[in-house]
Design a protein around this motif. Structure first.
Motif, PDB file in Angstrom:
ATOM      1  N   ILE A   1       1.049  -1.107   0.193  1.00  0.00           N
ATOM      2  CA  ILE A   1       0.042  -0.084   0.076  1.00  0.00           C
ATOM      3  C   ILE A   1       0.727   1.166  -0.004  1.00  0.00           C
ATOM      4  O   ILE A   1       0.533   2.232  -0.651  1.00  0.00           O
ATOM      5  N   ILE A   2       1.779   1.171   0.852  1.00  0.00           N
ATOM      6  CA  ILE A   2       2.965   2.455   0.754  1.00  0.00           C
ATOM      7  C   ILE A   2       3.520   2.722  -0.357  1.00  0.00           C
ATOM      8  O   ILE A   2       3.545   3.728  -1.053  1.00  0.00           O
ATOM      9  N   LEU A   3       3.702   1.652  -1.283  1.00  0.00           N
ATOM     10  CA  LEU A   3       4.486   1.808  -2.749  1.00  0.00           C
ATOM     11  C   LEU A   3       3.321   2.219  -3.485  1.00  0.00           C
ATOM     12  O   LEU A   3       3.758   2.705  -4.627  1.00  0.00           O
ATOM     13  N   MET A   4       2.240   1.729  -3.417  1.00  0.00           N
ATOM     14  CA  MET A   4       1.193   2.085  -4.303  1.00  0.00           C
ATOM     15  C   MET A   4       0.932   3.699  -4.372  1.00  0.00           C
ATOM     16  O   MET A   4       0.778   4.408  -5.209  1.00  0.00           O
ATOM     17  N   VAL A   5       0.962   4.066  -2.955  1.00  0.00           N
ATOM     18  CA  VAL A   5       0.730   5.665  -2.620  1.00  0.00           C
ATOM     19  C   VAL A   5       2.060   6.309  -3.219  1.00  0.00           C
ATOM     20  O   VAL A   5       1.952   7.385  -3.917  1.00  0.00           O
ATOM     21  N   ALA A   6       3.353   5.615  -3.131  1.00  0.00           N
ATOM     22  CA  ALA A   6       4.412   6.264  -3.740  1.00  0.00           C
ATOM     23  C   ALA A   6       4.174   6.306  -5.375  1.00  0.00           C
ATOM     24  O   ALA A   6       4.866   7.454  -5.945  1.00  0.00           O
ATOM     25  N   GLY A   7       3.750   5.376  -5.912  1.00  0.00           N
ATOM     26  CA  GLY A   7       3.715   5.311  -7.474  1.00  0.00           C
ATOM     27  C   GLY A   7       2.699   6.428  -7.996  1.00  0.00           C
ATOM     28  O   GLY A   7       2.780   7.298  -8.776  1.00  0.00           O
ATOM     29  N   PHE A   8       1.519   6.536  -7.124  1.00  0.00           N
ATOM     30  CA  PHE A   8       0.654   7.688  -7.455  1.00  0.00           C
ATOM     31  C   PHE A   8       1.122   8.786  -7.192  1.00  0.00           C
ATOM     32  O   PHE A   8       0.874   9.818  -8.102  1.00  0.00           O
ATOM     33  N   GLY A   9       1.890   8.978  -6.008  1.00  0.00           N
ATOM     34  CA  GLY A   9       2.621  10.228  -6.128  1.00  0.00           C
ATOM     35  C   GLY A   9       3.626  10.618  -6.957  1.00  0.00           C
ATOM     36  O   GLY A   9       3.732  12.221  -7.109  1.00  0.00           O
ATOM     37  N   LEU A  10       4.059   9.850  -7.588  1.00  0.00           N
ATOM     38  CA  LEU A  10       5.100  10.220  -8.509  1.00  0.00           C
ATOM     39  C   LEU A  10       4.471  10.904  -9.936  1.00  0.00           C
ATOM     40  O   LEU A  10       5.202  11.572 -10.678  1.00  0.00           O
ATOM     41  N   ILE A  11       3.212  10.287  -9.996  1.00  0.00           N
ATOM     42  CA  ILE A  11       2.556  11.142 -11.227  1.00  0.00           C
ATOM     43  C   ILE A  11       2.436  12.647 -10.995  1.00  0.00           C
ATOM     44  O   ILE A  11       2.736  13.383 -12.130  1.00  0.00           O
ATOM     45  N   PHE A  12       2.255  13.168  -9.724  1.00  0.00           N
ATOM     46  CA  PHE A  12       2.154  14.650  -9.754  1.00  0.00           C
ATOM     47  C   PHE A  12       3.736  15.068  -9.757  1.00  0.00           C
ATOM     48  O   PHE A  12       3.723  16.344 -10.370  1.00  0.00           O
ATOM     49  N   LEU A  13       4.775  14.324  -9.336  1.00  0.00           N
ATOM     50  CA  LEU A  13       6.214  14.709  -9.611  1.00  0.00           C
ATOM     51  C   LEU A  13       6.423  14.677 -11.203  1.00  0.00           C
ATOM     52  O   LEU A  13       7.066  15.909 -11.696  1.00  0.00           O
ATOM     53  N   LEU A  14       6.125  14.039 -11.927  1.00  0.00           N
ATOM     54  CA  LEU A  14       6.165  13.860 -13.377  1.00  0.00           C
ATOM     55  C   LEU A  14       5.370  15.075 -14.130  1.00  0.00           C
ATOM     56  O   LEU A  14       5.903  15.685 -15.031  1.00  0.00           O
ATOM     57  N   GLU A  15       4.171  15.370 -13.497  1.00  0.00           N
ATOM     58  CA  GLU A  15       3.374  16.450 -14.216  1.00  0.00           C
ATOM     59  C   GLU A  15       4.246  17.835 -13.653  1.00  0.00           C
ATOM     60  O   GLU A  15       3.831  18.765 -14.635  1.00  0.00           O
ATOM     61  N   SER A  16       4.705  17.937 -12.709  1.00  0.00           N
ATOM     62  CA  SER A  16       5.473  19.070 -12.267  1.00  0.00           C
ATOM     63  C   SER A  16       6.631  19.327 -13.494  1.00  0.00           C
ATOM     64  O   SER A  16       6.908  20.614 -13.489  1.00  0.00           O
ATOM     65  N   LEU A  17       7.305  18.252 -13.898  1.00  0.00           N
ATOM     66  CA  LEU A  17       8.306  18.522 -14.675  1.00  0.00           C
ATOM     67  C   LEU A  17       7.872  18.609 -16.279  1.00  0.00           C
ATOM     68  O   LEU A  17       8.758  18.759 -17.224  1.00  0.00           O
ATOM     69  N   ALA A  18       6.630  18.462 -16.533  1.00  0.00           N
ATOM     70  CA  ALA A  18       6.076  18.494 -17.919  1.00  0.00           C
ATOM     71  C   ALA A  18       6.189  19.921 -18.513  1.00  0.00           C
ATOM     72  O   ALA A  18       5.739  20.977 -17.870  1.00  0.00           O
ATOM     73  N   ASP A  19       6.833  20.120 -19.595  1.00  0.00           N
ATOM     74  CA  ASP A  19       7.001  21.409 -20.127  1.00  0.00           C
ATOM     75  C   ASP A  19       5.707  21.930 -20.709  1.00  0.00           C
ATOM     76  O   ASP A  19       5.419  22.999 -20.750  1.00  0.00           O
ATOM     77  N   THR A  20       4.836  20.985 -21.380  1.00  0.00           N
ATOM     78  CA  THR A  20       3.669  21.546 -21.939  1.00  0.00           C
ATOM     79  C   THR A  20       2.553  20.279 -21.636  1.00  0.00           C
ATOM     80  O   THR A  20       2.695  19.191 -21.269  1.00  0.00           O
ATOM     81  N   LYS A  21       1.370  20.817 -21.633  1.00  0.00           N
ATOM     82  CA  LYS A  21       0.223  19.786 -21.538  1.00  0.00           C
ATOM     83  C   LYS A  21      -0.395  19.561 -22.879  1.00  0.00           C
ATOM     84  O   LYS A  21      -0.207  20.191 -23.802  1.00  0.00           O
ATOM     85  N   PRO A  22      -1.001  18.294 -22.871  1.00  0.00           N
ATOM     86  CA  PRO A  22      -1.724  18.102 -24.202  1.00  0.00           C
ATOM     87  C   PRO A  22      -2.507  19.242 -24.734  1.00  0.00           C
ATOM     88  O   PRO A  22      -3.375  19.839 -24.185  1.00  0.00           O
ATOM     89  N   GLU A  23      -2.369  19.521 -25.776  1.00  0.00           N
ATOM     90  CA  GLU A  23      -3.143  20.849 -26.316  1.00  0.00           C
ATOM     91  C   GLU A  23      -4.739  20.069 -26.570  1.00  0.00           C
ATOM     92  O   GLU A  23      -4.861  19.011 -27.124  1.00  0.00           O
ATOM     93  N   LYS A  24      -5.525  21.069 -26.455  1.00  0.00           N
ATOM     94  CA  LYS A  24      -6.839  20.798 -26.666  1.00  0.00           C
ATOM     95  C   LYS A  24      -7.199  21.307 -28.022  1.00  0.00           C
ATOM     96  O   LYS A  24      -6.627  22.175 -28.626  1.00  0.00           O
ATOM     97  N   SER A  25      -8.009  20.487 -28.696  1.00  0.00           N
ATOM     98  CA  SER A  25      -8.466  20.632 -30.275  1.00  0.00           C
ATOM     99  C   SER A  25      -9.606  21.353 -30.082  1.00  0.00           C
ATOM    100  O   SER A  25     -10.473  21.340 -29.281  1.00  0.00           O
ATOM    101  N   ASN A  26     -10.109  22.286 -31.103  1.00  0.00           N
ATOM    102  CA  ASN A  26     -11.279  22.844 -31.211  1.00  0.00           C
ATOM    103  C   ASN A  26     -12.163  21.750 -32.029  1.00  0.00           C
ATOM    104  O   ASN A  26     -13.543  22.368 -32.320  1.00  0.00           O
ATOM    105  N   ALA A  27     -11.845  20.542 -32.327  1.00  0.00           N
ATOM    106  CA  ALA A  27     -12.657  19.612 -33.102  1.00  0.00           C
ATOM    107  C   ALA A  27     -13.819  19.453 -32.193  1.00  0.00           C
ATOM    108  O   ALA A  27     -13.873  19.328 -30.906  1.00  0.00           O
ATOM    109  N   THR A  28     -14.980  19.175 -33.045  1.00  0.00           N
ATOM    110  CA  THR A  28     -16.209  18.842 -32.215  1.00  0.00           C
ATOM    111  C   THR A  28     -16.209  17.223 -32.106  1.00  0.00           C
ATOM    112  O   THR A  28     -16.107  16.469 -32.911  1.00  0.00           O
ATOM    113  N   ASN A  29     -16.401  16.700 -30.890  1.00  0.00           N
ATOM    114  CA  ASN A  29     -16.261  15.575 -30.264  1.00  0.00           C
ATOM    115  C   ASN A  29     -17.334  14.892 -29.814  1.00  0.00           C
ATOM    116  O   ASN A  29     -18.168  15.604 -29.154  1.00  0.00           O
TER     117      ASN A  29
END
Length: 312
Positions: free
Chosen positions: A284-312
């Motif tokens: 459980i501790i390692l699951m939480v650590a893996g979950f938290g790593l996503i937030f670290l990777l997000e903070s390192l992201a240069d750009t976010k996925p661009e949103k398209s104006n396409a109608t979905n």
């Protein structure tokens, strides 16, 4: 775009994270690419590799060619991937063999959080988005539950296997190595690498290049025209893969490929039904650590996925 040395160093670190994921059966480097903010640039870069590059080189010179290729990005990213593959593969395999429950717990937390991360890129949910999510999850769950096919040495089949495996590798949630196992090509590929069978390796590599260049164009088109639906399907793919990396498994069938044992059939069980030490607290501790790593990777992201104006 203008990038500094630190920017490219960050991309190399993301490449290392992708490489580390790719050496783990059941975990996709595409998932890491997405949550670290470089997925769409990676797809755009790969899909941009075509004959126009030669024309640019001929008419405008090497500098223009390199810029159009996005060469600095490719070199930085693949340097990280190669560093990780050649330095972390042995360590990763050792950890998976020695502490399987704990390592899979970490990856389960990481992939679970990535569902949230990819899903939140969709600005507005509707019925079509939910259906696309369910379809993606169902497809991934179906693929990960398929029995492996019999091995084949046909060169045409190996070409196809290479194309399908690399497509899976750039899809979040699906492991390219797992696809090779399903196709019955894993043994042939690993033996070819061990025996330096360059003919087989070359055929698989050609298939991989064909699959990568063609499938990346499909993904680029989907992101351009159906951004939200594509994100929903990818979110479903990741969710559907969770069963594959659930830490507590009962192994039903294995196969020995040289000195490597590969699980062919297994079923997920609850921790208290696990045969052996479930290591529940540390898991459980390692699951939480893996979950938290996503937030670290997000903070390192240069750009976010661009949103398209396409109608979905």
């Amino acid at each position: 775009m203008q990038r500094s040395f630190l920017d490219y160093l960050t991309i190399t670190l993301k490449g290392m994270a992708m490489g580390a994921a790719d050496v783990v059966p059941g975990v996709s480097g595409g998932t890491i690419a997405f949550i670290s903010g470089i997925y769409e640039e990676l797809i755009d870069t790969i899909s941009g590799v075509d004959l126009s590059l030669i024309k640019t080189w001929k008419n405008k010179g090497l500098s223009a060619f390199w810029t159009q290729l996005n060469g600095n990005f490719i070199v930085a990213l693949f340097t990280g991937i190669l560093i990780s593959v050649f330095t972390l593969m042995r360590l990763t395999n050792y950890l998976l063999e020695t502490y399987p429950v704990l390592i899979w717990s970490f990856f389960f937390g990481l992939v679970l959080a990535s569902i949230w991360y990819v899903g939140k890129q969709i600005p507005k949910w509707n019925f079509k988005i939910v259906i696309a999510l369910i379809a993606g999850a169902g497809a991934a769950l179906y693929v990960t539950s398929l029995p492996p096919m019999g091995s084949t040495d046909s060169l045409l089949y190996m070409l196809l296997a290479g194309a399908l495996a690399v497509c899976a590798m750039i899809l979040p949630g699906i492991s390219g190595a797992f696809i090779l196992v399903l196709l019955g090509a894993y043994k042939t590929v690993t033996q070819a690498a061990h025996n330096f069978d360059f003919k087989t390796i070359g055929i698989v590599a050609v298939g991989a290049v064909i699959g990568l260049l063609s499938f990346s164009k499909v993904l680029k088109w989907l992101f351009a025209h159906y951004t939200n639906l594509t994100l929903a399907v990818l979110t479903g793919f990741i969710a559907g893969s969770l069963n594959k990396i659930w830490p507590w498994k009962k192994i039903l069938e294995t196969a020995q490929y040289g000195d490597k044992e590969v699980v062919l059939k297994e079923t997920s069980v609850l921790p208290w039904n696990f045969e052996g030490d479930s290591q529940l607290l540390f898991s459980i501790i390692l699951m939480v650590a893996g979950f938290g790593l996503i937030f670290l990777l997000e903070s390192l992201a240069d750009t976010k996925p661009e949103k398209s104006n396409a109608t979905n």
